[in-house]
Design a protein around this motif. Structure first.
Motif, PDB file in Angstrom:
ATOM      1  N   MET A 375       0.857  -1.017  -0.056  1.00 41.82           N
ATOM      2  CA  MET A 375      -0.037   0.027   0.117  1.00 41.82           C
ATOM      3  C   MET A 375       0.896   0.969   0.148  1.00 41.82           C
ATOM      4  O   MET A 375       1.824   1.275   0.604  1.00 41.82           O
ATOM      5  CB  MET A 375      -1.052   0.091   1.241  1.00 41.82           C
ATOM      6  N   ASP A 376       0.352   2.424  -0.642  1.00 43.92           N
ATOM      7  CA  ASP A 376       1.017   3.485  -0.748  1.00 43.92           C
ATOM      8  C   ASP A 376       0.212   4.618   0.260  1.00 43.92           C
ATOM      9  O   ASP A 376      -0.570   5.275  -0.031  1.00 43.92           O
ATOM     10  CB  ASP A 376       0.924   4.156  -1.956  1.00 43.92           C
ATOM     11  N   HIS A 377       0.981   4.772   1.504  1.00 42.57           N
ATOM     12  CA  HIS A 377       0.394   5.667   2.411  1.00 42.57           C
ATOM     13  C   HIS A 377       0.664   7.124   2.217  1.00 42.57           C
ATOM     14  O   HIS A 377       0.087   7.859   2.971  1.00 42.57           O
ATOM     15  CB  HIS A 377       0.969   5.140   3.928  1.00 42.57           C
ATOM     16  N   ASP A 378       1.363   7.338   1.045  1.00 40.87           N
ATOM     17  CA  ASP A 378       1.986   8.732   1.186  1.00 40.87           C
ATOM     18  C   ASP A 378       1.147   9.754   0.348  1.00 40.87           C
ATOM     19  O   ASP A 378       1.569  10.086  -0.725  1.00 40.87           O
ATOM     20  CB  ASP A 378       3.225   8.721   0.397  1.00 40.87           C
ATOM     21  N   ILE A 379      -0.191   9.702   0.702  1.00 41.05           N
ATOM     22  CA  ILE A 379      -1.177  10.619   0.215  1.00 41.05           C
ATOM     23  C   ILE A 379      -1.701  11.562   0.984  1.00 41.05           C
ATOM     24  O   ILE A 379      -1.640  11.551   2.044  1.00 41.05           O
ATOM     25  CB  ILE A 379      -2.370   9.863  -0.311  1.00 41.05           C
ATOM     26  N   SER A 380      -1.496  12.990   0.519  1.00 39.82           N
ATOM     27  CA  SER A 380      -2.243  13.972   1.376  1.00 39.82           C
ATOM     28  C   SER A 380      -3.759  14.070   1.514  1.00 39.82           C
ATOM     29  O   SER A 380      -4.292  14.008   0.247  1.00 39.82           O
ATOM     30  CB  SER A 380      -1.489  15.372   0.893  1.00 39.82           C
ATOM     31  N   LEU A 381      -4.335  14.420   2.502  1.00 34.50           N
ATOM     32  CA  LEU A 381      -5.652  14.476   2.806  1.00 34.50           C
ATOM     33  C   LEU A 381      -6.200  15.941   3.549  1.00 34.50           C
ATOM     34  O   LEU A 381      -7.210  16.113   3.723  1.00 34.50           O
ATOM     35  CB  LEU A 381      -6.310  13.412   3.785  1.00 34.50           C
ATOM     36  N   ASP A 382      -4.867  16.660   3.346  1.00 31.64           N
ATOM     37  CA  ASP A 382      -5.378  18.117   3.697  1.00 31.64           C
ATOM     38  C   ASP A 382      -6.425  18.877   3.391  1.00 31.64           C
ATOM     39  O   ASP A 382      -6.967  19.645   4.222  1.00 31.64           O
ATOM     40  CB  ASP A 382      -3.956  19.069   3.763  1.00 31.64           C
ATOM     41  N   ARG A 383      -6.683  18.968   2.048  1.00 42.24           N
ATOM     42  CA  ARG A 383      -7.801  19.561   1.710  1.00 42.24           C
ATOM     43  C   ARG A 383      -8.932  19.107   1.990  1.00 42.24           C
ATOM     44  O   ARG A 383     -10.236  19.853   1.626  1.00 42.24           O
ATOM     45  CB  ARG A 383      -7.471  19.727  -0.120  1.00 42.24           C
ATOM     46  N   PHE A 384      -9.236  18.122   2.633  1.00 43.17           N
ATOM     47  CA  PHE A 384     -10.520  17.304   3.125  1.00 43.17           C
ATOM     48  C   PHE A 384     -10.901  17.695   4.581  1.00 43.17           C
ATOM     49  O   PHE A 384     -11.831  17.082   5.035  1.00 43.17           O
ATOM     50  CB  PHE A 384     -10.170  15.752   2.829  1.00 43.17           C
ATOM     51  N   THR A 385     -10.078  18.441   5.128  1.00 47.98           N
ATOM     52  CA  THR A 385     -10.376  18.691   6.720  1.00 47.98           C
ATOM     53  C   THR A 385     -11.693  19.654   6.752  1.00 47.98           C
ATOM     54  O   THR A 385     -12.244  20.514   5.837  1.00 47.98           O
ATOM     55  CB  THR A 385      -8.990  19.448   7.242  1.00 47.98           C
ATOM     56  N   TRP A 386     -12.095  19.614   7.958  1.00 42.28           N
ATOM     57  CA  TRP A 386     -13.534  20.364   8.399  1.00 42.28           C
ATOM     58  C   TRP A 386     -13.031  21.903   8.381  1.00 42.28           C
ATOM     59  O   TRP A 386     -13.918  22.892   8.000  1.00 42.28           O
ATOM     60  CB  TRP A 386     -13.873  19.966   9.769  1.00 42.28           C
ATOM     61  N   LYS A 387     -11.684  22.155   8.721  1.00 37.02           N
ATOM     62  CA  LYS A 387     -11.163  23.570   8.861  1.00 37.02           C
ATOM     63  C   LYS A 387     -11.230  24.050   7.553  1.00 37.02           C
ATOM     64  O   LYS A 387     -11.652  25.242   7.307  1.00 37.02           O
ATOM     65  CB  LYS A 387      -9.637  23.383   9.433  1.00 37.02           C
ATOM     66  N   ASN A 388     -10.732  23.160   6.600  1.00 36.85           N
ATOM     67  CA  ASN A 388     -10.520  23.779   5.064  1.00 36.85           C
ATOM     68  C   ASN A 388     -12.027  23.992   4.723  1.00 36.85           C
ATOM     69  O   ASN A 388     -12.221  25.228   3.849  1.00 36.85           O
ATOM     70  CB  ASN A 388     -10.165  22.953   4.301  1.00 36.85           C
ATOM     71  N   LEU A 389     -12.857  23.294   4.802  1.00 37.50           N
ATOM     72  CA  LEU A 389     -14.135  23.461   4.191  1.00 37.50           C
ATOM     73  C   LEU A 389     -15.032  24.626   4.945  1.00 37.50           C
ATOM     74  O   LEU A 389     -15.539  25.420   4.260  1.00 37.50           O
ATOM     75  CB  LEU A 389     -15.062  22.057   4.739  1.00 37.50           C
ATOM     76  N   THR A 390     -14.881  24.566   6.340  1.00 41.95           N
ATOM     77  CA  THR A 390     -15.367  25.811   7.079  1.00 41.95           C
ATOM     78  C   THR A 390     -14.888  27.111   6.634  1.00 41.95           C
ATOM     79  O   THR A 390     -15.741  28.037   6.662  1.00 41.95           O
ATOM     80  CB  THR A 390     -15.444  25.648   8.780  1.00 41.95           C
ATOM     81  N   SER A 391     -13.583  27.142   6.386  1.00 40.23           N
ATOM     82  CA  SER A 391     -12.844  28.309   5.956  1.00 40.23           C
ATOM     83  C   SER A 391     -13.581  28.948   4.516  1.00 40.23           C
ATOM     84  O   SER A 391     -13.876  30.147   4.522  1.00 40.23           O
ATOM     85  CB  SER A 391     -11.523  28.245   5.803  1.00 40.23           C
TER      86      SER A 391
END
Length: 409
Positions: A375-391
Motif C-alpha cells: 500500500m502507498d500511504h504517502d497521500i495528502s488529505l489536507d484539503r479534506f479537513t473540516w477546517k478547510n471546508l468551514t473556511s
C-alpha cells in the motif's frame, strides 16, 4: 457573525449530524456566535455541541406524539417516515417547528440561517423568515425523499429555489439539485465534506496481523448493502483469518434480519453498535481494510476518515466520489471501487443483479487481501479537513454580506 443552524432530526448519529457538529466547532474557532434548532426527544442538553443557545422541537411528546422524522427511511434509531405522515402529523410538525424557529430568530437575531437538508423544514423556514439570508445544505437523502414520494413536493421546490445559496457535496449532486428544484446554477456551490484530522490520523499502534480486520461503519441497513457484504464475506475462502466488524446501528425488522443472516457466516462477524469517534479511530488503526458497499450515498465521510487512519478502502462506485478524491488518490492502491449493476431504484438492485454485486464485492475483498502489504500511504488529505471546508463556507457568508452591503448603498 451570528449563525443559526437548523436541522429537523437529531444532530447526531448520522452523516448530516456529524457535518453539522463539525462546522459548529470550526465556526466557534472563528469566533462566530451560534444557535441551533433541532428535532429530538431528550429535552436535555446536547452532548459535544457548544452553542450560545438551543431550541429543541421535542418529538414523542404531547405536542408531537410520534418519533423524530428521519431523512432516511431507515435511521439508526426509531423514527417517523415522511411518506407515512398524514395531514394531522404534518400540521403538528409545522406548528412545533414554527414556534421554535421564530423564537430562535427573535431571541438570537441571527445574521444567517444555515438549514440542513433541502426538504420540508428548510422550505418552511424560507416561508416563515423573510429578512435573513438562508443557506441550504444538501446531504443526498433529501434528494431521495423528493424522488420517492410527493409530500409537499411542489411547496418544497418553490421555496428551495428561492434560497440565497445552496451547498452541494459534489458536481454530480449540483446537477441533481438543478433538475429537481429548478435552481439557478450560480446559487449552488459544491464544497464536499471534511474530516477531523485531530482525531483521525495514524497511531503508533501495532496491528494484529494474525487476524485481518475488515471494517464497515454506518447504518446497519439494506440501503448500505450490508446484506450483500455479509453474503460475500461469508463465502470468502482464504488462508488468512478474517473478521468483519460492523460499526453502527439499525432498527426494526431489517436490522433483525441482518443479525440473523450474520449468524450463518463461517467467517467471524462482530457487531460493535454505536461507538464514539475516539474509539472509532482506535478500531481503524488496528484494522486493515475498510469497506462501504452502499447503493446510495451523498458523499461518505467515513471513506476519508478510514484513509486518514491508513486503512485500505473499498467502496461502491457512487456518483461524485472519484472526482472529489481526484487522480492522486484514485490512482494509488489505497482505494478500490466496486461496480454497481443496474438498479430498480437508487437503493435497490434488480433481482437478477444481486449475485453480480455480491461477486463484485467478493472479488474486491480478495484483491485487497492479496495486496494488503503493498500500500502507498504517502497521500495528502489536507484539503479534506473540516477546517478547510468551514473556511470556504465562511468566505461564502462574507461574500453574501459584501454583496448585500453593496446593494444597500
Amino acid at each position: 457573525m451570528k449563525i443559526l443552524h437548523i436541522i429537523s432530526q437529531k444532530p447526531s448519529d448520522t452523516g448530516s449530524g456529524i457535518y453539522l457538529q463539525n462546522i459548529i466547532k470550526e465556526f466557534t474557532g472563528l469566533n462566530h456566535s451560534q444557535s441551533l434548532v433541532y428535532g429530538g426527544e431528550s429535552q436535555g442538553n446536547l452532548k459535544d455541541i457548544d452553542v450560545f443557545s438551543t431550541y429543541e422541537v421535542v418529538f414523542n411528546s404531547s405536542e408531537l406524539p410520534f418519533p423524530v422524522a428521519g431523512m432516511s427511511d431507515t435511521m439508526p434509531y426509531k423514527s417517523t417516515i415522511y411518506k407515512e405522515m398524514d395531514n394531522s402529523m404534518v400540521s403538528l410538525y409545522e406548528a412545533a417547528f414554527k414556534k421554535q424557529v421564530l423564537k430562535a430568530v427573535e431571541e438570537f437575531s441571527p445574521d444567517y440561517i444555515l438549514c440542513h437538508h433541502l426538504y420540508f423544514l428548510t422550505a418552511l423556514v424560507k416561508e416563515w423568515v423573510k429578512d435573513i439570508k438562508i443557506i441550504g445544505f444538501c446531504h443526498g437523502t433529501d434528494l431521495r425523499q423528493m424522488r420517492s414520494h410527493n409530500l409537499k413536493n411542489s411547496f418544497i421546490r418553490e421555496k428551495v429555489k428561492k434560497l440565497d445559496k445552496i451547498i452541494a457535496l459534489h458536481e454530480v449532486q449540483k446537477k441533481e439539485i438543478q433538475e429537481i428544484y429548478n435552481v439557478e446554477p450560480h446559487k449552488i456551490i459544491p464544497l464536499g465534506i471534511g474530516f477531523d484530522n485531530k482525531i483521525f490520523h495514524p497511531l503508533d499502534t501495532e496491528k494484529n496481523n494474525e487476524i485481518i480486520d475488515i471494517i464497515f461503519t454506518g447504518k446497519i441497513s439494506y440501503a448500505k448493502g450490508i446484506q450483500y457484504l455479509i453474503e460475500a464475506f461469508s463465502s470468502l475462502k482464504t488462508d488468512k483469518q478474517i473478521r468483519l466488524n460492523l460499526i453502527g446501528m439499525g432498527h426494526g425488522v431489517e436490522y433483525e434480519n441482518i443479525l440473523s443472516q450474520s449468524k450463518g457466516s463461517k467467517n467471524e462477524i462482530k457487531f460493535w453498535g454505536m461507538v464514539d469517534q475516539i474509539k472509532l479511530k482506535e478500531i481503524y488503526n488496528k484494522g486493515h481494510i475498510f469497506i462501504l458497499p452502499s447503493l446510495y450515498e451523498g458523499l461518505p465521510l467515513v471513506l476519508v476518515e478510514a484513509l486518514a487512519c491508513g486503512l485500505r478502502v473499498i467502496t461502491s462506485d457512487l456518483p461524485g466520489i472519484k472526482p472529489w478524491f481526484g487522480d492522486v488518490i484514485n490512482n494509488s492502491n489505497m482505494i478500490t471501487y466496486i461496480d454497481i449493476p443496474e438498479r430498480v431504484s437508487q437503493d435497490q438492485l434488480k433481482k437478477q443483479n444481486e449475485d453480480v454485486y455480491k461477486e463484485n464485492i467478493k472479488r474486491a475483498l480478495l484483491n485487497s487481501l492479496d495486496t494488503l502489504h503493498h500500500m502507498d500511504h504517502d497521500i495528502s488529505l489536507d484539503r479534506f479537513t473540516w477546517k478547510n471546508l468551514t473556511s470556504q463556507l465562511d468566505d461564502i457568508l462574507k461574500n453574501i454580506k459584501k454583496q448585500r452591503d453593496i446593494a444597500s448603498r
